[in-house]
Design an enzyme around this catalytic site. Structure first.
Site, PDB file in Angstrom:
ATOM      1  NE  ARG A   1      -4.052   1.943   2.329  1.00 15.94           N
ATOM      2  CZ  ARG A   1      -4.172   2.930   3.201  1.00 15.94           C
ATOM      3  NH1 ARG A   1      -3.279   3.060   4.173  1.00 15.94           N
ATOM      4  NH2 ARG A   1      -5.169   3.787   3.125  1.00 15.94           N
TER       5      ARG A   1
ATOM      6  CB  ILE B   1      -5.403   5.851  -0.750  1.00 16.64           C
ATOM      7  CG1 ILE B   1      -5.323   4.319  -0.845  1.00 16.64           C
ATOM      8  CG2 ILE B   1      -4.685   6.354   0.480  1.00 16.64           C
ATOM      9  CD1 ILE B   1      -3.899   3.783  -0.972  1.00 16.64           C
ATOM     10  CB  SER B   2     -10.701   3.634   0.458  1.00 11.01           C
ATOM     11  OG  SER B   2     -11.524   4.344  -0.422  1.00 11.01           O
ATOM     12  CD  GLN B   3     -11.091   3.097   7.981  1.00  9.96           C
ATOM     13  OE1 GLN B   3     -11.956   3.936   7.733  1.00  9.96           O
ATOM     14  NE2 GLN B   3     -11.043   2.436   9.112  1.00  9.96           N
ATOM     15  N   PRO B   4      -8.120   0.974   4.601  1.00 16.30           N
ATOM     16  CG  PRO B   4      -5.904   0.330   4.995  1.00 16.30           C
ATOM     17  CD  PRO B   4      -6.859   1.465   5.196  1.00 16.30           C
TER      18      PRO B   4
END
Length: 217
Positions: free
Chosen positions: A39, A65-68
């Protein structure tokens, strides 16, 4: 070829997997994908130290970038099988794209921000994740020329349901979409027949908004 992926990064990814597992993600294939994808390479170098925290981060063009956990949650809802043809609305950093490819899906992705599209088109092949199709355009329209899809994932907050996307699903296919203005409800529509759709809701999330008519330079 993946560059600059150290044992430290791998250790941090394993910690991240533990965190999202504790938050309720059960799909082993999704957890394995998160554990493999570097990531930190999908983020601006200034944020590398934060790459394996379970948080969203800016990636430019007023996007994140979205939260995992959110990536894993949406991926789990899709119930991806190898060879599934998936339409992704909002390529963004390419991280969710990489998760879907790691799950052995054929990914068709569309991005409305020219800056991000140009960046991710060059970047993804460098780290070994090549979507079947990557386009610059209006996500609300989908990709009718490649429909029908086994599933569709929307990675931005949609103020309403774009009906055109429902029409691009196979019977039995799923649309996973966060719907709402300030706060979105994660919603899954399953195409039960040509004209019938079933709807389930999975709680509140926060996404950057999905914007229309952005496919001009």
């Amino acid at each position: 070829m993946i560059i600059n992926d150290s044992n430290r990064h791998k250790g941090l990814r394993n910690q991240l997997v533990k965190v999202i597992k504790e938050k309720g993600i059960k799909d082993r294939k999704v957890l394995d994908a998160i554990s493999k994808i570097p990531r930190h390479l999908f983020m601006d170098s200034g944020f590398v130290d934060f790459a394996y925290q379970d948080k969203p981060f800016p990636i430019g063009a007023e996007q994140t970038i979205s939260q995992p956990y959110t990536v894993a949650f949406q991926s789990e809802l899709l119930q991806v099988e190898p060879g599934h043809k998936i339409l992704e609305i909002g390529t963004g950093s390419g991280y969710q794209t990489a998760v879907l490819i790691e799950l052995k899906a054929e990914v068709y992705s569309i991005e409305r921000q020219k800056e991000l599209y140009t960046k991710v088109r060059k970047f993804l092949p460098k780290v070994g994740y090549v979507p079947k199709k990557l386009e610059y355009g209006d996500g609300y329209k989908g990709m009718p020329e490649y429909a029908p899809f086994d599933s569709i994932i929307v990675t931005a907050g949609a103020p309403y349901l774009p009906k055109t996307l429902l029409g691009q699903l196979k019977v039995g296919g799923k649309l996973v979409i966060p719907i709402g203005e300030d706060v979105q409800v994660m919603t899954v529509f399953t195409r039960a027949s040509e004209k019938k759709f079933e709807k389930l809701e999975y709680g509140d999330f926060r996404f950057v908004p999905m914007l229309k008519e952005k496919n001009n330079s």
